[in-house]
Write an enzyme that holds these catalytic residues in place. Structure first.
Site, mmCIF file in Angstrom:
data_model
loop_
_atom_site.group_PDB
_atom_site.id
_atom_site.type_symbol
_atom_site.label_atom_id
_atom_site.label_comp_id
_atom_site.label_asym_id
_atom_site.label_seq_id
_atom_site.Cartn_x
_atom_site.Cartn_y
_atom_site.Cartn_z
ATOM 1 N N ASP A 92 0.870 -1.170 0.000
ATOM 2 C CA ASP A 92 0.000 0.000 0.000
ATOM 3 C C ASP A 92 0.912 1.227 0.000
ATOM 4 O OD1 ASP A 92 -2.166 1.632 -0.059
ATOM 5 O OD2 ASP A 92 -2.944 1.107 1.913
ATOM 6 N N SER A 93 0.377 2.342 -0.496
ATOM 7 C CA SER A 93 1.221 3.494 -0.820
ATOM 8 C C SER A 93 1.540 4.408 0.343
ATOM 9 C CB SER A 93 0.497 4.312 -1.877
ATOM 10 O OG SER A 93 -0.801 4.636 -1.406
ATOM 11 N N GLY A 94 0.833 4.290 1.440
ATOM 12 C CA GLY A 94 1.127 5.142 2.581
ATOM 13 C C GLY A 94 0.166 6.289 2.763
ATOM 14 N N PHE A 96 -3.083 6.391 2.957
ATOM 15 C CA PHE A 96 -4.097 6.078 3.960
ATOM 16 C C PHE A 96 -3.546 6.189 5.378
ATOM 17 C CE2 PHE A 96 -6.637 2.917 6.343
ATOM 18 C CZ PHE A 96 -7.888 3.474 6.163
ATOM 19 N N ASP A 146 -2.665 8.035 -2.906
ATOM 20 C CA ASP A 146 -4.016 8.581 -3.037
ATOM 21 C C ASP A 146 -4.387 9.401 -1.817
ATOM 22 O OD1 ASP A 146 -3.959 6.293 -1.402
ATOM 23 O OD2 ASP A 146 -6.099 5.956 -1.656
ATOM 24 N N GLN A 188 -11.632 6.722 -5.365
ATOM 25 C CA GLN A 188 -12.136 7.334 -4.129
ATOM 26 C C GLN A 188 -13.553 7.863 -4.386
ATOM 27 O OE1 GLN A 188 -10.904 7.210 -1.136
ATOM 28 N NE2 GLN A 188 -8.860 6.382 -1.552
ATOM 29 N N GLY A 215 -11.241 4.145 0.331
ATOM 30 C CA GLY A 215 -12.156 5.049 1.011
ATOM 31 C C GLY A 215 -13.422 4.405 1.539
ATOM 32 N N ASP A 265 -7.954 -7.140 1.685
ATOM 33 C CA ASP A 265 -6.943 -7.216 2.756
ATOM 34 C C ASP A 265 -7.563 -6.599 4.002
ATOM 35 O OD1 ASP A 265 -6.488 -4.228 1.907
ATOM 36 O OD2 ASP A 265 -5.460 -4.475 3.822
ATOM 37 N N CYS A 303 -13.297 -26.410 11.997
ATOM 38 C CA CYS A 303 -12.061 -25.999 11.329
ATOM 39 C C CYS A 303 -11.043 -27.126 11.400
ATOM 40 C CB CYS A 303 -11.508 -24.742 11.995
ATOM 41 S SG CYS A 303 -9.938 -24.177 11.313
ATOM 42 N N CYS A 305 -7.717 -26.620 10.809
ATOM 43 C CA CYS A 305 -6.365 -26.040 10.839
ATOM 44 C C CYS A 305 -5.535 -26.714 11.927
ATOM 45 C CB CYS A 305 -6.425 -24.530 11.038
ATOM 46 S SG CYS A 305 -6.467 -23.959 12.739
ATOM 47 N N CYS A 308 -6.654 -25.884 15.495
ATOM 48 C CA CYS A 308 -7.898 -26.524 15.920
ATOM 49 C C CYS A 308 -7.744 -28.033 16.097
ATOM 50 C CB CYS A 308 -9.024 -26.166 14.953
ATOM 51 S SG CYS A 308 -9.501 -24.425 15.123
ATOM 52 N N HIS A 334 -5.091 -19.493 13.328
ATOM 53 C CA HIS A 334 -6.453 -19.961 13.052
ATOM 54 C C HIS A 334 -7.270 -18.920 12.285
ATOM 55 C CE1 HIS A 334 -10.576 -21.234 13.449
ATOM 56 N NE2 HIS A 334 -10.818 -20.033 13.957
HETATM 57 N N1 GUN Z 1 -6.522 1.053 2.905
HETATM 58 C C1 GUN Z 1 -7.838 1.102 3.216
HETATM 59 N N2 GUN Z 1 -8.455 2.087 2.531
HETATM 60 C C2 GUN Z 1 -7.509 2.683 1.777
HETATM 61 C C3 GUN Z 1 -7.531 3.798 0.855
HETATM 62 O O1 GUN Z 1 -8.556 4.430 0.594
HETATM 63 N N3 GUN Z 1 -6.338 4.122 0.264
HETATM 64 C C4 GUN Z 1 -5.177 3.438 0.531
HETATM 65 N N4 GUN Z 1 -4.050 3.804 -0.082
HETATM 66 N N5 GUN Z 1 -5.137 2.414 1.398
HETATM 67 C C5 GUN Z 1 -6.285 2.045 2.004
HETATM 68 ZN ZN ZN Z 2 -8.698 -23.477 13.165
#
Ligand code: GUN
Ligand code: ZN
Length: 368
Positions: A92-94, A96, A146, A188, A215, A265, A303, A305, A308, A334
């Site tokens: 991720d670009s930072g 946020f 962004d 966005q 966003g 994520d 589960c 795993c 578990c 888990h």
């Molecule tokens: N992680 C969760 N939401 C965002 C977002 O809007 N921009 C970025 N760069 N990371 C995120």
């Molecule tokens: Zn488990």
């Protein structure tokens, strides 16, 4: 070396199956990406991630830029080598992270001035600088820098974030020159339908190999998130991966898949694990609660795993109460396994034309 193919579209929803190829492996989508903010998925080793079937993980440009620094990671041979993770990585670009920082920061069209959360030192990041950092980190997928507007925010604020995100996306695209790294654009627009439309139009015009929906999951009601997802997937090209950022509650994965999302994520599974909460097929289980003191069943009786199979609620609760760090490892393992397995089950359901049935069964057993 980055390709994406949709291999099947669901008849009854916008759900789809896909295959993502990177130079660190081929991954079936929809996929959940565990979060490893500081070049480590907290409390588990890369060997455990491989065992639980994780394909691609997320790391953060902001954190790694501040510590240990992009130059050091580059000298180590890139993020994969540095952390001993042979499979996929997305950074991720930072943006946020900086926008969620308390205290001094100054945003202009040129970039952002902010204070480090570690030592208070002042820094400046621009789209061009972030591209340099992400290329040094060497992930398979990099995200554009962004501006993510908060929730709630005014229409004008959200509009300005859309305009700036488009300006920065163009600068990111023009300065990114790494053939072995795919750069994704970010949409966005907060909860405003016309701004989402505008953002999707401007960002897709720049022709990225993948698109993220940013966003969302910033405090808005779920109905707003689902409404925006309903709208946004129709504005994105069908032949490119769609990534919903920062979303990972089990019900949101199901709802996201139903609305055409391919990648997710979230820190949720790893964060709640460290607070003594486990996902189960019947809903969340707060294993730290006294009712589990002598409960010798698995965290999730459905589960399979490694945790578990081998450890009881009673034992894990004891570890939590005694503040033993093994509690973090066992519950994190888990929880990640649970989401990874759930995505596998979703993919199988789509493949066998029974995603609808999966959806109904999920809500019948998962209690809130
Ligand atoms: N992680 C969760 N939401 C965002 C977002 O809007 N921009 C970025 N760069 N990371 C995120
Ligand atoms: Zn488990």
């Amino acid at each position: 070396m980055f390709t994406f193919q949709v291999t099947k579209n669901d008849d009854a929803s916008a759900a789809r199956l896909g295959r993502l190829s990177t130079s660190h492996g081929v991954f079936d989508t929809p996929i959940f990406m565990p979060v490893g903010t500081q070049a480590t998925v907290k409390a588990v080793t890369p060997e455990m991630l491989t065992e639980m079937g994780a394909g691609i993980i997320l790391s953060n440009t902001y954190h790694l830029y501040l510590r240990p620094g992009a130059d050091l990671v580059e000298r180590a041979g890139g993020l994969h080598k540095f952390m001993n993770w042979p499979r996929g990585i997305l950074t991720d670009s930072g943006g946020f992270q900086i926008f969620s920082l308390q205290g001094l920061r100054k945003i202009s069209d040129e970039g952002v001035v902010f204070n480090s959360h570690i030592d208070g030192s002042r820094h400046f990041l621009s789209p061009q600088i972030v591209m340099e950092i992400e290329q040094k980190l060497g992930a398979d997928i990099a995200m554009c820098f962004d501006e993510c507007a908060p929730y709630p925010c005014s229409y004008e604020e959200a509009d300005q974030a859309v305009t700036r995100t488009s300006l920065w996306a163009k600068r990111c695209r023009d300065s990114h020159n790494c053939s072995d790294q795919a750069l994704f654009g970010i949409i966005q627009g907060n909860i405003f339908a016309d701004l989402r439309e505008k953002s999707a139009r401007e960002i897709t015009a720049l022709d990225f190999p993948g698109y993220a929906i940013g966003g969302l999951s910033v405090g808005e009601p779920k109905e707003d998130m689902y409404r925006i997802l309903d709208l946004t997937h129709q504005l994105l090209p069908t032949d490119k991966p769609r990534y919903l950022m920062g979303v990972g509650a089990p019900e949101d994965l199901v709802e996201g898949v139903a609305r055409g999302v391919d990648m997710f994520d979230c820190v949720l599974p790893t964060r709640i694990a460290r607070h003594g909460t486990a996902f189960t097929h019947r809903g969340k289980l707060v294993v730290r609660n006294a009712v589990y003191a002598a409960d010798f069943r698995a965290l999730d009786t459905d589960c399979d795993c490694r945790v578990c199979k081998n450890y009881s609620r009673a034992y894990i609760r004891h570890l939590v109460k005694a503040e033993e760090i093994l509690a973090h490892t066992l519950i994190t393992y888990h929880n990640l396994y649970f989401l990874i397995k759930m995505m596998q089950d979703i993919r199988q359901a789509i493949a066998e034309d029974r995603f609808n049935e999966f959806y109904t069964n999920f809500y019948a057993s998962y209690k809130f």
